[in-house]
Design an enzyme around this catalytic site. Structure first.
Site: not given
Ligand code: NOJ
Length: 502
Positions: A12, A16, A20, A190, A245
């Site tokens: 940070d 806060d 960041d 993701d 992922e």
């Molecule tokens: C995988 C991400 O790593 C996780 O943190 C997230 O909750 C889910 N995808 C949904 O986006």
């Protein structure tokens, strides 16, 4: 190697209690000192934070909590100035329910953006099918006003985009271009395996039980879409890259996401996240990664991330966590280090009153302690989550001063990797070792390294073929043929002239 930054918990500067972008910039010299090649920053876009940034309401702006677009530009430049790369996190499967696209889509059945998401009539009073969402409950929510259900594989605040709609494809391509034009070196993508959907939305077969859809979803459309991302990214100058992922359990499915060199550059290999600490399990993983990924697919290795208890917590002890680091940085492929694993951090104990994550993942998201002082290098308010255990001693400043620390072990391993073509890109072959010892050799032309790890809680004797000398030991050790409990060694041929590295 790629270092993952979870920005809320890194550093940070605003006071806060939430990390960041200027905080990341402030700590780049630390990452360069450690030997980081590339940084992946988890989402910092505008978000209502229902899933702490993985619910995006504007892909092309920075959430004020994290800073501004100018801060992002400065960060990209500062990373490049230090010879490192920056990957941003792209969340294509779903937006936030506050994203203007969804607000528009849900406004009426006639909205021009109705088809940007998956809207269906229910079956009687129930949802369109039996799919379950990742954080529990069903994967459909009824929108009372328009009388239809929308799909969300995660929270109801994370509606799934409809990627069979070409307008979604072009809007999201614009997002990729927005960040590539700003100079990022690529994307962590993701749950990319989830984006294609069968428009018939068949029920999940009963024999699969009530497991959530995320571990199952896999449609041919996804691969076509990924080829489109790849063409777009490869159209940019420089070495831009993608890592996806893919939360599918079997390696053949994972391998499919490399395509024939025309889909993802890399796919996360999450096998180690669930592997027991035994030589059998790790030798099996190494064998399968070498054997089952398609030819030419470049593997990855992951010990921890922001979704799962840290490797230190899972394995219980320091010795095993050190040997896990040795494996991470010497197996064949790109290693991903989750911030704080290089300090040997364990998960924070988060009291009920401070738990905030709908997926129960607060412990591994604890803030990074930078020094031994009361605020551990965080100005102003107490951070949003409690400190990890032993922050008075397990912090960057204290470990930097201690040459025997986990931090120095990571740094030495990264340096060894950099100077050895065998470790960076050589072949891997397992060597018989017996008992609880795993042994493998890495080789690139004349450059060779041998890695030995004893998974047992007793010392283990090993018989070495040839004359090897210790390059790095995870524990105090000067005998290359006797491994301490849970200890590991990186060996080089005794004849290799190498800079002293211990
Ligand atoms: C995988 C991400 O790593 C996780 O943190 C997230 O909750 C889910 N995808 C949904 O986006």
């Amino acid at each position: 190697m790629v270092y993952q930054i979870y920005p809320r918990s890194f550093q940070d500067t605003g006071g806060d209690g939430v990390g960041d972008l200027p905080g990341i910039e402030h700590r780049l010299d630390y990452l360069a000192w450690l030997g980081v090649d590339a940084v992946w920053v988890s989402p910092f876009y505008r978000s209502p934070m229902a899933d702490f940034g993985y619910d995006v309401s504007d892909y092309c702006d920075v959430d004020p909590l994290f800073g501004t677009l100018a801060d992002a530009d400065r960060l990209i430049a500062a990373v490049h100035e230090r010879g490192m790369r920056l990957l941003v996190d792209w969340v294509p499967n779903h937006t936030s329910d506050q994203h203007p696209w969804f607000v528009d889509s849900r406004s009426s059945q006639d909205s021009p953006r109705r088809g940007w998401y998956h809207w269906r009539d229910g079956r009687g009073a129930g949802p369109p099918n039996n799919w379950r969402a990742a954080f529990g409950g069903r994967a459909w929510t009824l929108d009372e006003r328009t009388g239809q259900w929308y799909l969300h594989l995660f929270l109801p605040q994370q509606p799934d985009l409809n990627w069979s709609n070409p307008d979604v494809v072009s809007a999201m391509h614009e997002v990729l271009r927005f960040w590539l034009d700003r100079g990022v070196d690529g994307f962590r993508i993701d749950v990319v395996h989830c984006i294609g959907k069968d428009p018939a939305f068949p029920d999940q077969p009963a024999e699969l039980g009530a497991i959530d859809r995320v571990g199952i979803q896999h449609e041919p459309l996804t691969h076509e879409l990924i080829r489109g991302f790849r063409r777009l990214v490869d159209g940019y100058p420089g070495d831009r890259t993608t890592v996806g992922e893919v939360q599918l359990g079997n390696l053949a499915d994972l391998g499919a996401f490399y395509g024939s060199g025309d889909e993802l550059h890399m796919v996360f290999n999450f096998l180690p996240l669930h592997a027991p600490w035994t030589s059998a399990a790790w030798s099996d993983m190494a064998t399968r990664i070498e054997r089952d990924l398609p030819a030419g697919a470049w593997p990855t290795w992951v010990l921890s991330n922001h979704d799962i208890p840290r490797v230190r917590t899972r394995l219980g002890g320091e010795a095993a966590a050190r040997s896990a680091a040795l494996l991470l940085l010497t197996l064949r492929g790109t290693p991903f280090i989750y911030q704080g694993d290089e300090l040997g951090l364990a998960d924070a104990i988060v009291p009920e009153a401070r738990r905030v994550d709908p997926g129960g993942r607060d412990g591994c998201r604890a803030p990074i302690p930078w020094d031994a002082g009361p605020g551990h290098g965080w100005p102003g308010r107490e951070p949003w989550l409690p400190w990890p255990p032993d922050a008075d001693t397990r912090n960057v400043e204290s470990e930097t001063r201690d040459p025997g620390s986990m931090l120095h072990l990571y740094r030495r391993l990264l340096a060894a990797r950099r100077r050895s073509p065998a470790l960076r890109r050589g072949d891997l072959s397992l060597r018989p070792a017996g008992g609880e010892v795993l042994a493998f050799e890495r080789r690139a032309a004349a450059d060779r390294r041998l890695v030995l790890v004893n998974f047992g809680d007793q010392p283990a004797d090993v018989r070495l073929d040839g004359d090897w000398t210790i390059e790095i030991a995870t524990a105090e050790d000067d005998d290359p043929s006797r491994l301490p409990p849970n200890g590991g060694l990186l060996l080089r041929p005794a004849t290799t002239p190498a800079a002293a590295s211990r």
